[in-house]
Design an enzyme around this catalytic site. Structure first.
Site, mmCIF file in Angstrom:
data_model
loop_
_atom_site.group_PDB
_atom_site.id
_atom_site.type_symbol
_atom_site.label_atom_id
_atom_site.label_comp_id
_atom_site.label_asym_id
_atom_site.label_seq_id
_atom_site.Cartn_x
_atom_site.Cartn_y
_atom_site.Cartn_z
ATOM 1 N N SER A 1 0.863 -1.190 0.000
ATOM 2 C CA SER A 1 0.000 0.000 0.000
ATOM 3 C C SER A 1 0.897 1.236 0.000
ATOM 4 O O SER A 1 2.034 1.186 0.479
ATOM 5 C CB SER A 1 -0.861 0.008 1.264
ATOM 6 O OG SER A 1 -1.547 1.236 1.389
ATOM 7 N N TYR B 1 -2.117 0.935 10.781
ATOM 8 C CA TYR B 1 -2.122 0.376 9.428
ATOM 9 C C TYR B 1 -0.817 0.680 8.689
ATOM 10 O O TYR B 1 -0.247 -0.189 8.033
ATOM 11 C CB TYR B 1 -3.329 0.938 8.658
ATOM 12 C CG TYR B 1 -3.464 0.401 7.253
ATOM 13 C CD1 TYR B 1 -3.637 -0.965 7.016
ATOM 14 C CD2 TYR B 1 -3.437 1.257 6.148
ATOM 15 C CE1 TYR B 1 -3.764 -1.460 5.715
ATOM 16 C CE2 TYR B 1 -3.570 0.771 4.853
ATOM 17 C CZ TYR B 1 -3.729 -0.588 4.644
ATOM 18 O OH TYR B 1 -3.857 -1.073 3.363
#
Ligand code: 8X3
Length: 256
Positions: A140, A153
């Site tokens: 990501s 995250y």
């Protein structure tokens, strides 16, 4: 059982979003795809649709991952492509209010899960014909930067990135490639909804005013390209964002 003559791919987290789209893309490229995810009904429907194999698998559970490796051996005995896609974000609290269980779950699925699946399937990948085995980890842009409320995250996705880099170093003399595709803003049915624990308004606000966020098929297309390069070509990492997202915080939103 008749073994497929086509190359074989495993996609984790294949029940929805980027995982399901990637399974479809790889099937379209001629792979026999082992669709792995926790939700049996979904992977069975997907495998039936694309002529693949369904395996119920929780990547955070060692026994479940061992069963996946056995299933892959049963399908083909060798593995050409592993897409470590299972992952996710849970919560968006600042560090001062962080929930330790959410952080553990994120590390568990985005890092430990990836490690467990890779460790279990590496022998089959190393047996791929002509040394063409390849691992594509779905990272990501959260694994490249920091943003407020994102530390649980972003820390986990930085982990995905660092594990990918480490694997490439450790396996440098082996017939296998290690790659990472790192998407930015992708609108899927579940990513933001899961992150905000089912709060549809909060989930929708992530994409508010963005005309065209990426969709799962855009990322699947990139993964399909990365894993079909000639076997001497290793795309170390590929960062992909929508045109509207020049950087994590610089997103073009149109409000009326
Ligand atoms: C998703 C990207 O911006 O929501 O992996 O952290 S972001």
């Amino acid at each position: 059982m008749t073994r497929p003559t086509s190359p074989t791919a495993v996609v984790t987290g294949a029940s929805s979003g980027i995982g399901a789209a990637t399974a479809r893309t790889l099937a379209g490229l001629g792979f026999h795809v082992v669709c792995a995810a926790r939700r049996t009904d979904r992977v069975e429907a997907l495998a039936a649709e694309i002529g693949g194999t369904a395996v119920t698998c929780d990547v955070t559970d060692a026994a479940s991952v061992a069963a996946l490796a056995e299933a892959v051996d049963g399908v083909s005995g060798t593995l050409d492509v592993l897409v470590n896609n299972a992952g996710g974000a849970f919560g968006a609290s600042p560090v001062a209010q962080a929930d330790a269980d959410e952080w553990r779950r994120m590390y568990d699925v985005n890092v430990i899960g990836l490690m467990q699946v890779t460790r279990a399937l590496l022998p089959a990948l190393l047996r791929a014909a002509d040394g063409a085995g390849i691992i594509c980890n779905v990272g990501s842009t959260a694994g490249r930067i920091a943003y407020e409320g994102g530390a649980g995250y972003t820390a986990a996705k930085h982990g995905t990135q660092v594990v990918s880099e480490t694997l490439r170093l450790e396996l440098w003399d082996q017939p296998i490639r290690i790659t990472e595709v790192a998407p930015g803003m992708v609108r899927t049915d579940e990513f933001a909804l899961v992150r905000f624990d089912g709060d549809a308004d909060k989930a929708a606000s992530v994409y508010a005013g963005v005309a065209e966020p990426l969709v799962a098929e855009d990322v699947a297309d990139a993964i399909g390209w990365v894993v079909t390069r000639p076997r001497h070509v290793n795309v170390d990492e590929l960062v992909i964002r929508p045109r509207a997202q020049a950087a994590q915080h610089k997103v073009h939103r149109v409000t009326d």
